[in-house]
Design a protein around this motif. Structure first.
Motif, PDB file in Angstrom:
ATOM      1  N   PRO A  62       0.819  -1.226   0.000  1.00  0.00           N
ATOM      2  CA  PRO A  62       0.000   0.000   0.000  1.00  0.00           C
ATOM      3  C   PRO A  62       0.851   1.273   0.000  1.00  0.00           C
ATOM      4  O   PRO A  62       0.409   2.314  -0.508  1.00  0.00           O
ATOM      5  CB  PRO A  62      -0.813  -0.127   1.292  1.00  0.00           C
ATOM      6  N   VAL A  63       2.059   1.204   0.568  1.00  0.00           N
ATOM      7  CA  VAL A  63       2.967   2.361   0.555  1.00  0.00           C
ATOM      8  C   VAL A  63       3.571   2.530  -0.836  1.00  0.00           C
ATOM      9  O   VAL A  63       3.683   3.646  -1.356  1.00  0.00           O
ATOM     10  CB  VAL A  63       4.092   2.189   1.599  1.00  0.00           C
ATOM     11  N   MET A  64       3.950   1.419  -1.459  1.00  0.00           N
ATOM     12  CA  MET A  64       4.525   1.476  -2.816  1.00  0.00           C
ATOM     13  C   MET A  64       3.488   1.928  -3.829  1.00  0.00           C
ATOM     14  O   MET A  64       3.811   2.529  -4.842  1.00  0.00           O
ATOM     15  CB  MET A  64       5.068   0.098  -3.218  1.00  0.00           C
ATOM     16  N   ASP A  65       2.235   1.593  -3.574  1.00  0.00           N
ATOM     17  CA  ASP A  65       1.104   1.896  -4.433  1.00  0.00           C
ATOM     18  C   ASP A  65       1.221   1.167  -5.765  1.00  0.00           C
ATOM     19  O   ASP A  65       0.891  -0.012  -5.855  1.00  0.00           O
ATOM     20  CB  ASP A  65       0.967   3.405  -4.633  1.00  0.00           C
ATOM     21  N   LYS A  66       1.727   1.819  -6.793  1.00  0.00           N
ATOM     22  CA  LYS A  66       1.822   1.175  -8.104  1.00  0.00           C
ATOM     23  C   LYS A  66       3.180   0.489  -8.231  1.00  0.00           C
ATOM     24  O   LYS A  66       4.206   1.139  -8.440  1.00  0.00           O
ATOM     25  CB  LYS A  66       1.625   2.205  -9.223  1.00  0.00           C
ATOM     26  N   CYS A  67       3.162  -0.809  -8.094  1.00  0.00           N
ATOM     27  CA  CYS A  67       4.408  -1.578  -8.148  1.00  0.00           C
ATOM     28  C   CYS A  67       4.127  -2.965  -8.709  1.00  0.00           C
ATOM     29  O   CYS A  67       3.092  -3.571  -8.414  1.00  0.00           O
ATOM     30  CB  CYS A  67       5.018  -1.698  -6.750  1.00  0.00           C
ATOM     31  N   THR A  68       5.031  -3.448  -9.516  1.00  0.00           N
ATOM     32  CA  THR A  68       4.977  -4.829  -9.972  1.00  0.00           C
ATOM     33  C   THR A  68       6.359  -5.442  -9.758  1.00  0.00           C
ATOM     34  O   THR A  68       7.272  -4.780  -9.277  1.00  0.00           O
ATOM     35  CB  THR A  68       4.552  -4.933 -11.442  1.00  0.00           C
ATOM     36  N   ALA A  69       6.492  -6.705 -10.087  1.00  0.00           N
ATOM     37  CA  ALA A  69       7.748  -7.403  -9.811  1.00  0.00           C
ATOM     38  C   ALA A  69       8.096  -8.323 -10.972  1.00  0.00           C
ATOM     39  O   ALA A  69       7.250  -8.649 -11.813  1.00  0.00           O
ATOM     40  CB  ALA A  69       7.629  -8.209  -8.520  1.00  0.00           C
ATOM     41  N   VAL A  70       9.353  -8.722 -10.996  1.00  0.00           N
ATOM     42  CA  VAL A  70       9.831  -9.699 -11.968  1.00  0.00           C
ATOM     43  C   VAL A  70       9.922 -11.049 -11.269  1.00  0.00           C
ATOM     44  O   VAL A  70      10.476 -11.158 -10.173  1.00  0.00           O
ATOM     45  CB  VAL A  70      11.218  -9.299 -12.521  1.00  0.00           C
ATOM     46  N   GLY A  71       9.356 -12.086 -11.887  1.00  0.00           N
ATOM     47  CA  GLY A  71       9.383 -13.424 -11.303  1.00  0.00           C
ATOM     48  C   GLY A  71       9.678 -14.470 -12.363  1.00  0.00           C
ATOM     49  O   GLY A  71       9.437 -14.254 -13.557  1.00  0.00           O
ATOM     50  N   LYS A  72      10.203 -15.599 -11.939  1.00  0.00           N
ATOM     51  CA  LYS A  72      10.485 -16.682 -12.884  1.00  0.00           C
ATOM     52  C   LYS A  72       9.183 -17.241 -13.441  1.00  0.00           C
ATOM     53  O   LYS A  72       8.164 -17.287 -12.743  1.00  0.00           O
ATOM     54  CB  LYS A  72      11.310 -17.778 -12.214  1.00  0.00           C
TER      55      LYS A  72
ATOM     56  N   LYS B 173       6.625   1.275 -10.073  1.00  0.00           N
ATOM     57  CA  LYS B 173       7.891   0.765  -9.537  1.00  0.00           C
ATOM     58  C   LYS B 173       8.063  -0.695  -9.966  1.00  0.00           C
ATOM     59  O   LYS B 173       7.086  -1.455  -9.973  1.00  0.00           O
ATOM     60  CB  LYS B 173       7.901   0.879  -8.008  1.00  0.00           C
ATOM     61  N   LEU B 174       9.286  -1.068 -10.300  1.00  0.00           N
ATOM     62  CA  LEU B 174       9.574  -2.439 -10.724  1.00  0.00           C
ATOM     63  C   LEU B 174      10.502  -3.091  -9.703  1.00  0.00           C
ATOM     64  O   LEU B 174      11.622  -2.632  -9.497  1.00  0.00           O
ATOM     65  CB  LEU B 174      10.223  -2.443 -12.105  1.00  0.00           C
ATOM     66  N   TRP B 175      10.032  -4.161  -9.063  1.00  0.00           N
ATOM     67  CA  TRP B 175      10.767  -4.843  -7.999  1.00  0.00           C
ATOM     68  C   TRP B 175      11.544  -6.022  -8.585  1.00  0.00           C
ATOM     69  O   TRP B 175      10.973  -6.900  -9.231  1.00  0.00           O
ATOM     70  CB  TRP B 175       9.786  -5.336  -6.947  1.00  0.00           C
ATOM     71  N   ILE B 176      12.854  -6.047  -8.339  1.00  0.00           N
ATOM     72  CA  ILE B 176      13.708  -7.128  -8.829  1.00  0.00           C
ATOM     73  C   ILE B 176      14.600  -7.621  -7.690  1.00  0.00           C
ATOM     74  O   ILE B 176      15.139  -6.816  -6.924  1.00  0.00           O
ATOM     75  CB  ILE B 176      14.590  -6.664 -10.007  1.00  0.00           C
ATOM     76  N   PHE B 177      14.763  -8.942  -7.595  1.00  0.00           N
ATOM     77  CA  PHE B 177      15.713  -9.529  -6.651  1.00  0.00           C
ATOM     78  C   PHE B 177      17.016  -9.795  -7.412  1.00  0.00           C
ATOM     79  O   PHE B 177      17.119 -10.805  -8.123  1.00  0.00           O
ATOM     80  CB  PHE B 177      15.170 -10.841  -6.066  1.00  0.00           C
ATOM     81  N   PRO B 178      18.022  -8.940  -7.285  1.00  0.00           N
ATOM     82  CA  PRO B 178      19.227  -9.081  -8.121  1.00  0.00           C
ATOM     83  C   PRO B 178      20.119 -10.271  -7.771  1.00  0.00           C
ATOM     84  O   PRO B 178      20.981 -10.638  -8.569  1.00  0.00           O
ATOM     85  CB  PRO B 178      19.964  -7.753  -7.882  1.00  0.00           C
ATOM     86  N   GLU B 179      19.903 -10.872  -6.583  1.00  0.00           N
ATOM     87  CA  GLU B 179      20.682 -12.073  -6.258  1.00  0.00           C
ATOM     88  C   GLU B 179      20.216 -13.271  -7.078  1.00  0.00           C
ATOM     89  O   GLU B 179      20.943 -14.261  -7.188  1.00  0.00           O
ATOM     90  CB  GLU B 179      20.558 -12.392  -4.766  1.00  0.00           C
ATOM     91  N   GLY B 180      19.006 -13.184  -7.597  1.00  0.00           N
ATOM     92  CA  GLY B 180      18.481 -14.252  -8.447  1.00  0.00           C
ATOM     93  C   GLY B 180      17.764 -15.332  -7.669  1.00  0.00           C
ATOM     94  O   GLY B 180      16.582 -15.590  -7.885  1.00  0.00           O
ATOM     95  N   THR B 181      18.459 -15.989  -6.758  1.00  0.00           N
ATOM     96  CA  THR B 181      17.858 -17.057  -5.962  1.00  0.00           C
ATOM     97  C   THR B 181      17.925 -16.697  -4.486  1.00  0.00           C
ATOM     98  O   THR B 181      18.640 -15.780  -4.080  1.00  0.00           O
ATOM     99  CB  THR B 181      18.584 -18.396  -6.191  1.00  0.00           C
ATOM    100  N   ARG B 182      17.197 -17.443  -3.675  1.00  0.00           N
ATOM    101  CA  ARG B 182      17.111 -17.143  -2.243  1.00  0.00           C
ATOM    102  C   ARG B 182      18.351 -17.620  -1.505  1.00  0.00           C
ATOM    103  O   ARG B 182      18.834 -18.725  -1.737  1.00  0.00           O
ATOM    104  CB  ARG B 182      15.862 -17.813  -1.648  1.00  0.00           C
ATOM    105  N   HIS B 183      18.819 -16.769  -0.588  1.00  0.00           N
ATOM    106  CA  HIS B 183      19.976 -17.106   0.236  1.00  0.00           C
ATOM    107  C   HIS B 183      19.738 -16.591   1.656  1.00  0.00           C
ATOM    108  O   HIS B 183      19.797 -15.385   1.887  1.00  0.00           O
ATOM    109  CB  HIS B 183      21.259 -16.472  -0.311  1.00  0.00           C
ATOM    110  N   ASN B 184      19.473 -17.470   2.588  1.00  0.00           N
ATOM    111  CA  ASN B 184      19.324 -17.061   3.989  1.00  0.00           C
ATOM    112  C   ASN B 184      20.597 -17.468   4.729  1.00  0.00           C
ATOM    113  O   ASN B 184      20.600 -18.371   5.565  1.00  0.00           O
ATOM    114  CB  ASN B 184      18.091 -17.723   4.605  1.00  0.00           C
TER     115      ASN B 184
END
Length: 273
Positions: A113-123, A169-180
Motif C-alpha cells: 500500500p505504501v509502494m502503491d503502483k508496483c509490480t515485480a519480476v518473477g520466474k 515501480k519495478l521490484w527485482i531480486f538481483p541475487e536471483g535465488t534465495r539465500h538465507n
C-alpha cells in the motif's frame, strides 16, 4: 449415532495439534509454511473474480496484500518499515531487494500500500503454480525465462516503457535465488541494465536477517524484521560501462544496512536478564 473412524481421528488430531506445535520445532516449521502457502492460495481463488474485472492492473497487488498481510500475526513475524518517505513517492524506479526466503513475499505484502503502483519480476515457473500464478499474472507480474537471458531482457525492456509512462515501480531480486546465509550475495546485472537503459533510479530495499528461520534446522520461530528503504541511486547520464560500479555501489550500501539492521533485531531478540 456413533462417530465414524474419520471423525475420531480428526478430533484426536485437533486435540494433539497444540501439543505438537509447542513441543516439536520441525512440526511448527512445516505447519507455519503450510498455513502460509495455504492461506495465500485460498485468497488467490477468492480474489480471482475481482481481479478479472481489471486484468493486468498492478493495483490488484494492493488488494491482495490487504487480504494476505494479516497472516503475519499468526506466523509470529513483526515487520518494521524505515525510510518510508523514499518508497511512497510517486515515480517510476527499479527496486532492488535482497532475497532470503519465500517469506519475502509476506514482507512485500506489508509495504505494497505504501509502494502503491508496483509490480515485480518473477520466474516463469511461478505462473504454473495456480491459482497463485494466475492471480499474479492478473496483477501484472512480469514473468521471465531465467534460462534464456536474451528473451528475459527483451520482456523486461518491453515492460519498461509502460512502467515509465505509468510511474510504476519495478521490484527485482538481483541475487536471483534465495539465500538465507547472513549476508547479501553477489548481484546479477539484469536489474542494473534495466535501470541504466531506462535512466530510472535504483531504490535499494533491505530486509534484515531472518535469524528466526532456518530450513536446515527446520526452525520457524517468532521474530522481527526491519525493512530499510535506502535513498535512491541516480542513473542519469550513466552508460553500460558504469554498470559494474553501479552494481557494487548498490550492494555495498545494502550490505551495510543489512548488517546494521540484522544486528539490531538479533540483539533485541535476546532476553534481558
Amino acid at each position: 449415532m456413533a462417530p465414524s473412524c474419520f471423525e475420531v481421528i480428526l478430533v484426536g488430531f485437533i486435540l494433539v495439534l497444540p501439543f505438537l506445535y509447542e513441543m516439536s520445532r520441525t512440526f511448527r516449521y512445516y505447519f507455519k509454511f503450510l498455513l502460509y502457502y495455504g492461506y495465500v492460495m485460498m485468497n488467490s481463488i477468492a480474489l480471482l473474480p475481482i481481479m478479472m474485472l481489471r486484468p493486468w492492473n498492478v493495483k490488484n497487488f494492493i488488494l491482495a496484500s490487504s487480504v494476505c498481510s494479516c497472516l503475519t500475526n499468526f506466523l509470529g513475524v513483526r515487520w518494521e518499515l524505515r525510510g518510508r518517505e523514499h518508497l511512497e513517492q510517486e515515480r517510476a524506479c527499479i527496486i532492488v531487494a535482497n532475497h532470503q526466503s519465500s517469506l519475502d513475499i509476506m514482507g512485500m505484502f506489508q509495504i505494497w500500500p505504501v509502494m502503491d503502483k508496483c509490480t515485480a519480476v518473477g520466474k516463469k515457473e511461478i505462473f504454473y503454480a495456480w491459482p497463485f500464478g494466475l492471480a499474479a499474472w492478473l496483477c501484472g507480474l512480469i514473468f521471465i525465462d531465467r534460462m534464456n537471458s536474451e528473451k528475459a531482457r527483451s520482456v523486461i525492456n518491453d515492460a519498461t516503457e509502460h512502467i515509465k509512462d505509468k510511474k510504476i515501480k519495478l521490484w527485482i531480486f538481483p541475487e536471483g535465488t534465495r539465500h538465507n546465509t547472513g549476508y547479501i550475495h553477489p548481484f546479477k546485472k539484469g536489474a542494473f541494465h534495466v535501470a541504466v537503459n531506462s535512466q530510472l533510479p535504483i531504490l535499494p530495499v533491505v530486509f534484515s536477517s531472518y535469524y528466526f528461520l532456518s530450513s536446515k534446522e527446520k526452525r520457524f520461530d517468532s521474530g522481527r524484521v526491519i525493512i530499510t528503504i535506502l535513498p535512491p541511486i541516480s542513473t542519469e547520464g550513466l552508460s553500460t560501462n558504469d554498470i559494474e560500479h553501479l552494481m557494487q555501489q548498490t550492494r555495498n550500501v545494502m550490505s551495510d544496512a543489512f548488517h546494521a539492521s540484522s544486528h539490531e533485531v538479533q540483539l533485541s531478540s535476546i532476553p534481558s536478564t
